[in-house]
Structures are given as structure tokens and as C-alpha cells.
Enzyme design. Structure first.
Site, PDB file in Angstrom:
ATOM      1  N   ASP A  36     -12.419  10.209  -5.556  1.00  0.00           N
ATOM      2  CA  ASP A  36     -11.925   9.154  -6.454  1.00  0.00           C
ATOM      3  C   ASP A  36     -12.386   9.532  -7.851  1.00  0.00           C
ATOM      4  O   ASP A  36     -13.493   9.220  -8.276  1.00  0.00           O
ATOM      5  CB  ASP A  36     -12.506   7.794  -6.031  1.00  0.00           C
ATOM      6  CG  ASP A  36     -11.754   6.631  -6.674  1.00  0.00           C
ATOM      7  OD1 ASP A  36     -11.924   5.490  -6.195  1.00  0.00           O
ATOM      8  OD2 ASP A  36     -10.986   6.887  -7.630  1.00  0.00           O
TER       9      ASP A  36
ATOM     10  N   ARG B 222       0.857  -1.204   0.000  1.00  0.00           N
ATOM     11  CA  ARG B 222       0.000   0.000   0.000  1.00  0.00           C
ATOM     12  C   ARG B 222       0.889   1.250   0.000  1.00  0.00           C
ATOM     13  O   ARG B 222       1.516   1.589   1.011  1.00  0.00           O
ATOM     14  CB  ARG B 222      -0.905   0.011   1.232  1.00  0.00           C
ATOM     15  CG  ARG B 222      -1.791   1.261   1.356  1.00  0.00           C
ATOM     16  CD  ARG B 222      -2.892   1.320   0.364  1.00  0.00           C
ATOM     17  NE  ARG B 222      -3.721   0.121   0.423  1.00  0.00           N
ATOM     18  CZ  ARG B 222      -4.560  -0.239  -0.533  1.00  0.00           C
ATOM     19  NH1 ARG B 222      -4.648   0.488  -1.630  1.00  0.00           N
ATOM     20  NH2 ARG B 222      -5.283  -1.341  -0.426  1.00  0.00           N
TER      21      ARG B 222
ATOM     22  N   GLU C 198      -2.421  10.000 -10.148  1.00  0.00           N
ATOM     23  CA  GLU C 198      -2.013   8.831 -10.938  1.00  0.00           C
ATOM     24  C   GLU C 198      -1.977   9.151 -12.434  1.00  0.00           C
ATOM     25  O   GLU C 198      -2.961   9.680 -12.980  1.00  0.00           O
ATOM     26  CB  GLU C 198      -2.996   7.689 -10.663  1.00  0.00           C
ATOM     27  CG  GLU C 198      -3.119   7.357  -9.166  1.00  0.00           C
ATOM     28  CD  GLU C 198      -4.365   6.575  -8.848  1.00  0.00           C
ATOM     29  OE1 GLU C 198      -4.805   5.753  -9.690  1.00  0.00           O
ATOM     30  OE2 GLU C 198      -4.915   6.771  -7.735  1.00  0.00           O
TER      31      GLU C 198
ATOM     32  N   ARG D  20       1.686  -5.612 -11.163  1.00  0.00           N
ATOM     33  CA  ARG D  20       2.176  -5.103  -9.872  1.00  0.00           C
ATOM     34  C   ARG D  20       2.426  -6.209  -8.846  1.00  0.00           C
ATOM     35  O   ARG D  20       2.994  -5.961  -7.786  1.00  0.00           O
ATOM     36  CB  ARG D  20       1.218  -4.062  -9.292  1.00  0.00           C
ATOM     37  CG  ARG D  20      -0.159  -4.597  -8.923  1.00  0.00           C
ATOM     38  CD  ARG D  20      -0.979  -3.529  -8.214  1.00  0.00           C
ATOM     39  NE  ARG D  20      -2.360  -3.959  -7.939  1.00  0.00           N
ATOM     40  CZ  ARG D  20      -3.182  -3.301  -7.116  1.00  0.00           C
ATOM     41  NH1 ARG D  20      -2.773  -2.191  -6.519  1.00  0.00           N
ATOM     42  NH2 ARG D  20      -4.411  -3.734  -6.902  1.00  0.00           N
TER      43      ARG D  20
ATOM     44  N   HIS E  25       0.358   4.353 -10.443  1.00  0.00           N
ATOM     45  CA  HIS E  25      -0.595   4.688  -9.352  1.00  0.00           C
ATOM     46  C   HIS E  25       0.144   5.358  -8.191  1.00  0.00           C
ATOM     47  O   HIS E  25       0.230   4.803  -7.087  1.00  0.00           O
ATOM     48  CB  HIS E  25      -1.234   3.375  -8.914  1.00  0.00           C
ATOM     49  CG  HIS E  25      -2.468   3.498  -8.070  1.00  0.00           C
ATOM     50  ND1 HIS E  25      -2.475   4.090  -6.819  1.00  0.00           N
ATOM     51  CD2 HIS E  25      -3.743   3.077  -8.281  1.00  0.00           C
ATOM     52  CE1 HIS E  25      -3.688   4.022  -6.313  1.00  0.00           C
ATOM     53  NE2 HIS E  25      -4.476   3.427  -7.167  1.00  0.00           N
TER      54      HIS E  25
HETATM   55  O1  TA6 Z   1      -6.876   4.661  -8.324  1.00  0.00           O
HETATM   56  C1  TA6 Z   1      -7.915   4.730  -7.383  1.00  0.00           C
HETATM   57  C2  TA6 Z   1      -8.402   3.323  -7.093  1.00  0.00           C
HETATM   58  O2  TA6 Z   1      -8.910   2.712  -8.247  1.00  0.00           O
HETATM   59  C3  TA6 Z   1      -9.450   3.384  -5.976  1.00  0.00           C
HETATM   60  O3  TA6 Z   1     -10.743   3.245  -6.470  1.00  0.00           O
HETATM   61  C4  TA6 Z   1      -9.007   2.258  -5.045  1.00  0.00           C
HETATM   62  O4  TA6 Z   1      -9.526   1.031  -5.483  1.00  0.00           O
HETATM   63  C5  TA6 Z   1      -7.506   2.379  -5.216  1.00  0.00           C
HETATM   64  O5  TA6 Z   1      -7.327   2.498  -6.619  1.00  0.00           O
HETATM   65  C6  TA6 Z   1      -6.682   1.310  -4.543  1.00  0.00           C
HETATM   66  O6  TA6 Z   1      -6.811   0.110  -5.215  1.00  0.00           O
HETATM   67  P1  TA6 Z   1      -5.987  -1.172  -4.609  1.00  0.00           P
HETATM   68  O7  TA6 Z   1      -6.381  -2.290  -5.511  1.00  0.00           O
HETATM   69  O8  TA6 Z   1      -4.520  -0.821  -4.686  1.00  0.00           O
HETATM   70  O9  TA6 Z   1      -6.441  -1.300  -3.175  1.00  0.00           O
END
Ligand code: TA6
Length: 301
Positions: free
Chosen positions: A213, A75, A272, A99, A168
Site C-alpha cells: 500500500d 469493491r 491509482e 463515489r 482508484h
Molecule cells: O488506495 C489504497 C487504499 O487507501 C487502501 O489503504 C485501502 O483502504 C483501499 O484504499 C480501499 O479503500 P476502501 O475505502 O475502498 O475500502
């Protein structure tokens, strides 16, 4: 079979500018140093997990609650979302598989005071279960005055395909409630908090006050995050990307993640660099696509 740390250093080490270590969870990391800055990249997922320019607080945010596990991106940092951005088809991992997989080191070098590392991902039994096409995916991480990430897709399949993708990036801010996000005025976006409702941002500067978001569409703009708490501007410039995602889960959703504390939402902001939703990339057999994201810091005030 992955290379050992000793073999990686023997083949690709660049003295103080680039070396490899066994990081937490015994997952290999590359450590890049140039211009007084440091970057750390996990070979798993080619995930940047640290970027700290000279005299600055870290620019990239990483949760305090992460667990370094094989096959699972952590994370924070800069997860590489490919060959889809967002939820995948039934049984497919969100944000694609790139990833979560081990990438190989293809090249390392020093040019004009910058240090670069090229990582690549090739098809495997694991990828073929999720993606029928042959491909080569490469990420170049280049550290100099700023941090430049170049994601190259080469479609090696025999049929046309389409991808969505994202770098991201989790940025570190002093306090999200005091940050101002510039560069997205008058830009259409899909609002994930309102069932992907299409809207347009009319404010010159976006200040978050709750879960946000948004997939901004058809924008090539540089995004600047003004951070009065840390006294800096974070610049996210891009090329080969038509969408920009701005995300903060806010307190409740942050606390719902197993790898994030509720209060950590205050110190992070995702800006992102993507090609998402309708900005998908169509690739003919043999086609290539390059997406670049650059992060730089300047003083505020
Ligand atoms: O980029 C934003 C997003 O798509 C959110 O909606 C949330 O899902 C975030 O990515 C994190 O996604 P992850 O799969 O890394 O927990």
C-alpha cells in the site's frame, strides 16, 4: 430526482455506442461500446465497473462478492475519490463522498469513432454536511482504442480550498505474484504498511509478495503492469496527477473485507491515478483542476 432509464436513453442514447440499463440493485448503468470494446459505468459514483477491449479478458477487476446497494461504492472498478483521498475527518467517509452519490448525465456523444459520456456531481444537502464549498465535479469517460477518464474539478466557493483525489483503478491480473510493475524506479513513496514511512523504490520492477500500500509521490510516470499469465501489458498513463498509489491487500486483509473473498487478491492490483498526501491541489475561488487517467493494453511477448 434521477431520470428514468427510458428518459436517459431518449435524451442521451447513442444507438449501439451508448445505452442505459437498470443494473443489479436496480442501479442505473451506462453501457459504452466502441472499437470492439465495452465499458460499463454506474451513475452512482460515476463508477466504471467494467472495461473489456476486443479479444481481451476484462481489464478492470470487480469482486465476485459485491452487493449493489444505494449509497455504497462497490469493491473494484474505478471508484472516484474526491474531495479527499484516504481516511476523512471524524465521521467522514473514506476517499470522500463523490463515489457514493448519484451523478447526473450531462452529455453523450460520438467523435472520431470514440464514444464519450460526461457525468457531473453538484452540491447537495448531503455534500454540504461534509464539504462547505460549492463545486462542480465532472467525469468524462471516453472509449476508443483505450479508456480515458478525465476528472474535472471546478471550485465555486468563495474561499480557497484544497483537495486530494484519486481514480482508484482496480486492474485485473492473471496472478499478482507473477506480475511486474514498471515505471516507479527511484521514486519516493509513503508506505502505509509501515505507518506512512517515507522510502524510495530502488528496484526497476516491483513484484509484490505481500500486502502493499504505497503512495508514490511527485511522479508523472506511466505505469506498466506486465502480466505473463494473461500475456499482456496494462498501461496506466496520466496527466494532472503527481501521485500514484499501488495497492494490494493480500490474502488476510482481502478476506477481512465484507465484499471481497480472501483468494481474490491474486487477480487484482490497484494502480491509482491520484493527487494524494503532500501532492494536494490548492484551488482559489473559481479555480479549476483536471486529472486524466488512461488505460491501454498491449501484448506481452
Ligand atoms: O488506495 C489504497 C487504499 O487507501 C487502501 O489503504 C485501502 O483502504 C483501499 O484504499 C480501499 O479503500 P476502501 O475505502 O475502498 O475500502
Amino acid at each position: 430526482m434521477s431520470m428514468t432509464i427510458d428518459a436517459l436513453n431518449a435524451s442521451f442514447g447513442q444507438g449501439d455506442a451508448l445505452h442505459f440499463v437498470s443494473g443489479p440493485g436496480e442501479l442505473p448503468q451506462a453501457v459504452l461500446r466502441a472499437c470492439g470494446a465495452e465499458v460499463r459505468v454506474m451513475l452512482q459514483g460515476a463508477q466504471i465497473i467494467h472495461y473489456q477491449p476486443a479479444g481481451q479478458q476484462p481489464v478492470i477487476w470487480l469482486s465476485d462478492e459485491i452487493k449493489y446497494l444505494p449509497g455504497k461504492s462497490v469493491r473494484g472498478g474505478v471508484p472516484v475519490c474526491w474531495p479527499w483521498f484516504g481516511a476523512g475527518a471524524e465521521g467522514c467517509p473514506a476517499h470522500g463522498f463523490a463515489r457514493n452519490l448519484d451523478w447526473r448525465v450531462a452529455r453523450a456523444g460520438i467523435e472520431n469513432g470514440e464514444v464519450s459520456l460526461l457525468l457531473e456531481l453538484l452540491p447537495s444537502e448531503a455534500t454540504r454536511k461534509l464539504w462547505p464549498h460549492d463545486f462542480r465535479l465532472a467525469l468524462e469517460v471516453r472509449l476508443g482504442d483505450g479508456l480515458r477518464m478525465t476528472l474535472d474539478t471546478e471550485h465555486r466557493g468563495s474561499e480557497p480550498c484544497e483537495i486530494t483525489e484519486g481514480l482508484h483503478t482496480y486492474l485485473r491480473v492473471g496472478d499478482i505474484t507473477q506480475a511486474r510493475i514498471l515505471g516507479l524506479a527511484d521514486t519516493p513513496f509513503l508506505d502505509k504498511t509501515r505507518d506512512m514511512l517515507r522510502d524510495v523504490q530502488h528496484e526497476q520492477a516491483l513484484q509484490l509478495a505481500g500486502e502493499t500500500d504505497r503512495v508514490y509521490l511527485d511522479t508523472l510516470a506511466e505505469v506498466i503492469v506486465e502480466d505473463p499469465v494473461l500475456g499482456r501489458r496494462l498501461h496506466v498513463r496520466k496527466d494532472g496527477s503527481r501521485s500514484t498509489v499501488v495497492w494490494n491487500p493480500w490474502e488476510e486483509k482481502a478476506g477481512a473485507f465484507p465484499d471481497m473473498r480472501a483468494d481474490e487478491y491474486r487477480q487484482m492490483l490497484c494502480v491509482e491515478t491520484t493527487n494524494a498526501a503532500e501532492d494536494r491541489v490548492l484551488l482559489a475561488p473559481g479555480g479549476t483542476h483536471r486529472m486524466v487517467s488512461e488505460i491501454a493494453v498491449s501484448p506481452l511477448g
